[in-house]
Design a protein around this motif. Structure first.
Motif, short mmCIF file in Angstrom:
data_model
loop_
_atom_site.label_atom_id
_atom_site.label_comp_id
_atom_site.label_asym_id
_atom_site.label_seq_id
_atom_site.Cartn_x
_atom_site.Cartn_y
_atom_site.Cartn_z
N VAL A 6 0.86 -1.18 0.00
CA VAL A 6 0.00 0.00 0.00
C VAL A 6 0.89 1.23 0.00
N GLN A 7 0.58 2.16 -0.88
CA GLN A 7 1.42 3.36 -0.95
C GLN A 7 0.53 4.59 -1.08
N VAL A 8 0.60 5.46 -0.07
CA VAL A 8 -0.15 6.71 -0.12
C VAL A 8 0.87 7.82 -0.32
N THR A 9 0.64 8.65 -1.32
CA THR A 9 1.62 9.69 -1.63
C THR A 9 0.94 11.05 -1.76
N GLY A 10 1.40 12.00 -0.96
CA GLY A 10 0.97 13.40 -1.10
C GLY A 10 -0.53 13.59 -1.03
N ARG A 27 -3.36 17.15 4.77
CA ARG A 27 -2.38 17.86 3.95
C ARG A 27 -1.14 17.00 3.70
N ASP A 28 -0.92 16.68 2.44
CA ASP A 28 0.32 16.08 2.00
C ASP A 28 0.74 14.89 2.87
N VAL A 29 -0.14 13.91 2.97
CA VAL A 29 0.15 12.74 3.80
C VAL A 29 0.69 11.62 2.92
N PHE A 66 -11.20 14.46 -2.59
CA PHE A 66 -9.76 14.28 -2.68
C PHE A 66 -9.20 15.40 -3.53
N ALA A 67 -8.26 16.16 -2.95
CA ALA A 67 -7.76 17.33 -3.67
C ALA A 67 -6.47 17.02 -4.42
N ALA A 68 -5.66 16.12 -3.86
CA ALA A 68 -4.40 15.81 -4.53
C ALA A 68 -3.86 14.51 -3.97
N GLY A 69 -2.86 13.95 -4.66
CA GLY A 69 -2.18 12.76 -4.16
C GLY A 69 -2.68 11.48 -4.80
N THR A 70 -1.99 10.39 -4.47
CA THR A 70 -2.40 9.09 -4.98
C THR A 70 -2.48 8.10 -3.83
N VAL A 71 -3.36 7.11 -4.01
CA VAL A 71 -3.46 5.98 -3.09
C VAL A 71 -3.35 4.73 -3.95
N LEU A 230 -0.33 11.62 13.60
CA LEU A 230 -0.99 12.70 12.85
C LEU A 230 -1.50 13.76 13.80
N SER A 231 -1.44 15.02 13.36
CA SER A 231 -2.25 16.03 14.03
C SER A 231 -2.61 17.10 13.02
N GLU A 232 -3.79 17.62 13.13
CA GLU A 232 -4.31 18.65 12.22
C GLU A 232 -4.08 18.29 10.75
N GLY A 233 -4.29 17.01 10.44
CA GLY A 233 -4.24 16.60 9.05
C GLY A 233 -2.86 16.42 8.48
N GLU A 234 -1.82 16.51 9.31
CA GLU A 234 -0.47 16.35 8.79
C GLU A 234 0.27 15.25 9.54
N VAL A 235 1.23 14.62 8.86
CA VAL A 235 2.06 13.61 9.51
C VAL A 235 3.10 14.33 10.36
N ARG A 236 3.14 14.01 11.65
CA ARG A 236 4.15 14.61 12.52
C ARG A 236 5.38 13.74 12.57
N GLU A 237 5.16 12.44 12.55
CA GLU A 237 6.28 11.53 12.74
C GLU A 237 5.80 10.14 12.33
N SER A 238 6.74 9.32 11.79
CA SER A 238 6.37 7.94 11.56
C SER A 238 7.59 7.06 11.78
#
Lengths: 608, 284, 325
Positions: A6-10, A27-29, A66-71, A230-238
């Protein structure tokens, strides 16, 4: 590493706000999951974790797009599929397990109809073959009566069972990816552990690739190989689960971890022993009152408790155990059927209409849900001024000054006074809720699950505030919660309720070491610990199947009898258990001796 | 005072501009009929009872834009007068029904217990009498003076208003802020009017609008049957009745008053729907 | 297992009996209200009916005939007994038993209501479900404005326009529907087309709106999202998942809308001169023929309660939570 499964990009997801303008809620996950691994999406409410999880099914909730990115799942580019291809993806290639199984099952159809529906929609199996597979899954998920449970309707099985049935529903089409969206959040902790164990078993055994969405780090630690914070729709750390737990890099992760490991907020300093609130042999309930003077449906039975002046008593138990009713009886909202309540040495009428204004003033209640506890029609100022005028006759400029002081006391800016509740965040509302109680200058505040509707970090700040107010104002609390770590962190004494009965009580330190009442033991052992491998390390004894005997029992028997792993046949089902006092000072409602209990207990001493 | 009024006018204008097309049409129709009821009779070209044309059931002409009636009276003038009567009676009855229903509902829900149950049971019984039947029975017993008509319509629609208000009040009553007020020691009156009532105003205003429409339809229907407003007074329903024999000549005198009623009721309905749609959007 | 299913059936039966008993109590209350209103005449009803010139003997005779010499409670009791045994009293205007009048008129009204129901229910449910499935889209929004306007239009406007178009201008249909000697299908159509059209106009709109609301309520439930995420197509989601759950509310919507027929029929029967029970009642109100008014009002209320009861039973029987407790 091979090409991830599985690959989620942007990924960006936009939502239309009330004014019609769009804002990005994700945003940009980006993240990737290798085949056979479990990835956790962790975050608080509003972090976008469910939105991201649903994007794996190509699904955006109404109002979102969905505004942008690929799944990408395998070779499928999910976000570019047309409707027809999406129908094939959902429930076939990717399946979903929702938070509340009780709501996600259609109440009008049998469980089997719904479990096998996916195979019918996707035409993968015949009805009889899929029913056979469903029964196998029911067995693998340790469900009782795997042959017969499918013919029941959703309202006829328990919440924990429904949650496992939903796992069967998701796995029946042998999907390439399973999305679990907070699947245990709605469950009691002793039920959660069974469900987690079943999930872990089927996911590991089948080598399923999965995404596990949760706000609870301790739960995720048991389930996931990797964590995305995640917080506020963004990746903080993984990173890998153990790395995130032990070596968090981002401040937000650290604050989450800190909130998940509550620090003690009370000290064992010597305290006054003048009782402020005393409750003796309290019984309460609903329905018709019988010949014995007790109501038909008993919510509370034979409750004794004492809160010394300036102290905090924690009441803990699972949903439906009567803990909220206890607070409402003390507040006068539910009349007591039996027993006595004394406040500061004086008898306290349990009927609202017989209380004096002074009695009302000295006992204040703070409810759980900050969203419904403030009247949306009033401003914060008028909400806070009312108790001032009502109890003390303080109005005009003096009231205005006091409102400012109160807001300051709960660490809110004074500018909030002229807003209405809808304009405040959950944490701010809960502070106003507290300030309204403080406006009465009470001696006792009844806190009913005051942090459970809040995110952990916000809840932790409220707990800090409660501790500080106690130090500076000397108020006492009756603190009600389902979360044992919260209770341990703020309370001097703890009372464990089960099915309306007090099964155990004692000081905080006495409750940190065995012997325990068997229910308290199960409760404590069921709280997931914030480390990997905790779930596997648990002795299998925790998962005692619930004996479903609902035959009429003589009155006064142990309420935990049906579920008790230590019950003594011929004794526990015949005689009412005695209330024993152990050397540590705690009281336990059990037939077994202290040493006997300690020998069989799951928990060893807990260091707080 | 003037600044205040201008403020209200700008607000009304801003409100209207935010509405969908159907809502604007509704707003315009309601505004038109409000003005017609207020000023209509003084703008009417002819006295209401005056026979002004030789031609009975006359068609649209410059002198009589809406034709003439069965006696040769000017329909425009008669409709302007009839509208005031229709709107006035309906407004009075709808206000009475909504206020009575809401008051009983809030008090009964706040007090609770057997009083609440008893009142609820009685209202359930009253609701099962279709309002037109109730009105017919009352007219048969008491007659049809304007006061009695208002009372009849108010009585027929009070149970409906009660039911809506009570379900709203019950919903609000279980909310934590009402429980918090009870635990604070507040009295029934404070809880009813300060805690519960403000949170039902908007839906009750919408319900009031619908109830007004019902009452207009009821009273016009009664007048159409000859059981409502009695001659020489004439509301819009009576105008349809007295000219019904013109139907076979295709006279405007029959259809115009009926269209007037429809434009009023449809206008109110469209406006309310647009407004409550807006407020529910804002809540989301 | 057998014992369990017996217990289940017993609880469903108890629920049904409960509803029936509740309906009966309501009917009793309704009868009390109607009796109270209709016998609450100021002054001497007999004197009023006969006028000032009547001889004292005639007044006394009428008083006895009306039972005014007895206490109100005794009169209410006698009236109730009469209702229960089918003795509805004697019409003051026609001087014939009310039961006979009702017997000739009621079947005609029931036929009109039945034809209207058969026409309106399928149309309304289709509109309601379709507009729920496409909620928020243009089709739904236009249907919303259309039904919203239709419910607010007075029946006599529809009726007059229908007469104007079909009877006066096109001359396809007769203006009156006397419903005497209907011999053929075309006659039946000519008699019923306009009254049914008029009644349907308002009822369809009302029923469609309530159906739409009931279905949308279910479409917002989380089990619907779950079904979507299982790969179910929109029609499958709406018809197999949402609709079964909406049966109770829809039955209620149908019952309430059909009960509106009871009011709407008053205008329609009178406009088309249709000899049904509603026009009987209007005449009785005009003549202040109280026994007939009482009987007709009770028949309408009974019909209303019956409709609501049937809707309740449909809701109970369609819901497994109430069927299998």
């Amino acid at each position: 590493m091979a090409q991830p499964h599985v690959q989620v990009t942007g990924l960006c997801v936009a939502a239309r706000g009330p004014g019609g303008s769009e804002a990005l809620i994700v945003r940009d996950v980006s993240f990737a999951i290798p085949k056979g691994q479990v990835l956790a999406l962790i975050g608080e409410s509003g972090s976008g974790k469910t939105t991201i999880a649903l994007s794996l099914l190509g699904y955006a909730r109404p109002g979102c797009r969905f505004a942008a990115g690929t799944v990408r799942i395998g070779s499928t580019d999910v976000l570019s599929l047309d409707d027809e291809e999406l129908y094939r993806l959902r429930g076939g290639q990717v399946s979903y397990i929702a938070q509340s199984a009780a709501a996600a099952f259609n109440p009008m159809k049998t469980i089997m109809d719904q479990v096998v529906e996916g195979t019918a929609i996707h035409g993968t199996l015949t009805r009889s073959a899929s029913e056979t597979r469903a029964v196998e899954l029911f067995r693998a998920l340790a469900l009782p009566d795997p042959e017969g449970i499918g013919s029941r309707y959703p309202h006829q099985v328990s919440g924990g069972q429904l949650q496992r049935l939903m796992a069967a529903m998701a796995l029946i089409t042998e999907p390439e990816l399973v999305v679990l969206d907070e699947p245990t959040t709605a469950l009691d902790v002793t039920t959660q552990i069974e469900v987690l164990r079943a999930f872990r078993h089927v996911v590991r055994e089948r080598g399923t690739t999965a995404v596990y969405v949760s706000h609870d780090l301790a739960v995720v630690a048991q389930m996931a190989d990797r964590i995305v914070v995640l917080s506020e729709g963004e990746v903080r750390e993984s990173g890998a689960t153990a790395d995130i737990l032990e070596r968090p890099r981002h401040d937000y992760t650290r604050s989450l971890l800190a909130a998940a490991r509550p620090k003690p907020r009370t000290t064992d300093e010597p305290r006054e022993d003048t009782p402020l609130l005393e409750v003796r042999d309290l019984g309460a309930g609903y329905g018709r009152v019988g010949a014995d003077g007790l109501p038909e449906i008993r919510v509370l039975d034979a409750i004794d408790l004492t809160i010394p002046r300036g102290a905090t008593l924690g009441v803990i138990g699972e949903s439906g155990c009567g803990k909220t009713t206890l607070a409402r009886v003390v507040a006068g909202l539910v009349p007591a059927a039996r027993g006595e309540v004394r406040f500061d040495g004086e008898p306290l009428p349990t009927n609202l209409h017989q209380r004096t204004k002074e009695q009302f003033r000295r006992i204040q209640i703070v409810f759980q849900n900050a969203d419904t506890v403030l009247n949306p029609a009033h401003t914060i100022r008028s909400i806070l001024e009312r108790p001032l005028a009502f109890y003390r006759g303080v109005t005009g400029e003096a009231a205005g000054r006091r409102v400012a002081e109160l807001l300051d006391l709960v660490k809110l800016p004074g500018s909030l006074a002229d807003r209405r509740p809808a304009e405040l965040s959950g944490g701010q509302k809960q502070r106003v809720n507290l300030a309204r109680a403080l406006a009465a200058e009470p001696d006792l505040i009844l806190c009913d699950e005051v942090t459970s509707a809040l995110d952990t970090v916000v809840g932790a700040a409220i707990l800090d505030l409660l501790a500080e107010l106690r130090r500076s104002l000397g108020v006492s609390y009756l603190f009600i919660s389902h979360d044992i770590s919260t209770v341990r962190a703020v309370c001097d004494d703890i009372l464990v309720l089960y099915a309306g009965r007090k099964v155990e009580s004692g000081s905080r330190s006495a409750l940190a070491a065995p012997p325990y009442h068997p229910y308290a033991d199960l409760l404590i052992a069921s709280v997931p610990e914030l480390r990997t491998g905790w779930l596997e390390g648990l002795p299998p004894r925790v998962t005692i199947p619930i004996a479903e005997t609902h035959a009429a029992q003589p009155a006064g028997l142990c309420p935990f009898l049906d579920r008790c792993p230590l019950r003594v046949p011929g004794l526990c089902d015949r005689l009412a258990p005695p209330r024993q006092r152990f050397p540590s000072g705690k009281e336990v409602l059990c037939h077994r001796e202290g040493e006997d209990l300690a020998r069989h207990q799951l928990n060893t001493a807990i260091t707080t | 005072m003037i600044a205040e009024r201008r403020h209200w006018a700008t607000r009304a204008w801003a409100l209207m501009k935010g509405l969908p097309l159907a809502g604007r049409i509704g707003f315009a129709l309601v505004l038109f009929w409000a003005l017609a009821a207020l000023l209509g009779p003084s703008l009417a070209p002819h006295p209401v009872g005056a026979v002004v044309a030789m031609d009975v059931y006359g068609t649209f002409t410059a002198a009589h834009p809406l034709g003439t009636d069965y006696l040769g009276r000017d329909m425009l003038s008669r409709i302007l007068h009839g509208a005031r009567l229709t709107i006035g009676l309906a407004l009075a009855a709808a206000v009475a029904a909504s206020v009575t229903g809401t008051t009983i509902a809030i008090l009964s829900a706040t007090i609770g217990g057997w009083i609440d149950e008893g009142v609820g049971r009685l209202m359930d019984a009253l609701i099962s009498i279709p309002s037109k039947m109730l009105a017919l029975v009352m007219v048969a017993s008491f007659g049809a003076s304007p006061t009695l008509l208002i009372l009849t319509a108010a009585f027929s629609y009070t149970p409906g208003a009660f039911r809506i208000a009570r379900s709203l009040a019950i919903n609000v009553r279980t909310l934590d802020y009402v429980q918090a007020a009870r635990a604070r020691g507040e009295g029934t009156g404070y809880i009813a009017w300060v805690e519960i009532f403000p949170n039902m105003v908007n839906p009750m205003l919408a319900d009031f609008g619908l109830r007004f429409v019902f009452v207009v339809l009821l009273l016009s229907g009664m007048s159409f049957l000859g059981l409502g407003v009695q001659p020489p007074d004439a509301d819009l329903g009576s105008l349809v009745r007295e000219n019904i024999s013109g139907l076979f000549e295709g006279a405007p005198a029959v259809v115009m008053p009926a269209l007037a009623i429809a434009s009023l009721t449809v206008g109110v309905n469209l406006l309310i729907d647009a407004l409550s749609g807006r407020s529910s959007q804002v809540e989301q | 297992m057998a014992e369990a299913s017996r217990a289940i059936r017993a609880s469903a039966v108890r629920l049904v009996l409960n509803r029936v008993a509740y309906g009966a109590v309501t009917l009793l209350l309704v009868s009390a209200v109607i009796f109270l209103i209709t016998s609450w005449l100021p002054g001497d009803a007999a004197q009023e009916l006969l006028g000032q010139s009547a001889t004292p003997e005639a007044v006394a005779a009428l008083r006895e005939k009306l039972g005014l010499d007895r206490s109100p409670l005794a009169r209410y009791g006698a009236w109730l007994r009469g209702l229960a045994t089918g003795d509805l009293g004697v019409s003051l205007a026609a001087n014939t038993p009310v039961a006979d009048l009702v017997a000739t008129r009621l079947p005609k009204s029931l036929l009109l209501a039945a034809v209207t129901a058969v026409v309106s229910v399928p149309i309304a449910l289709t509109i309601g479900i379709v507009s729920a499935m496409w909620r928020g889209r243009r089709l739904d929004r236009s249907l919303n404005v259309a039904t919203l306007s239709m419910v607010a239009v007075p029946e006599f406007l529809i009726a007059t326009i229908a007469v104007l178009v079909f009877a006066v201008k096109l001359r396809w249909l007769p203006a009156l529907s006397n419903a005497v000697d209907i011999g053929s299908a075309s006659q039946f159509f000519r008699t019923y087309a306009m009254p049914v059209l008029t009644l349907c106009f308002v009822i369809v709109a009302q029923m469609a709106r309530m159906t739409r609301a009931a279905v949308i309520d279910q479409l917002n439930a989380s089990y619907v999202e779950m079904a979507v995420l299982k790969g179910a197509r929109p029609a499958h989601v709406a018809l197999r998942h949402a609709l079964p759950n909406a049966i109770g509310p829809i039955a209620n919507a149908v019952a309430l809308s059909l009960s509106y027929l009871l009011g709407g029929v008053v205008i329609v029967e009178s406009i088309f001169n249709y000899p049904g029970i509603a026009s009987l009642m209007v005449d009785a109100v005009t003549n202040r023929d109280i026994p007939v008014v009482q009987a007709c009002a009770m028949i309408f209320c009974f019909a209303y309660l019956l409709l609501v009861l049937v809707a309740d039973l449909v809701a109970i029987l369609s819901n497994p939570r109430l069927r299998h407790r």
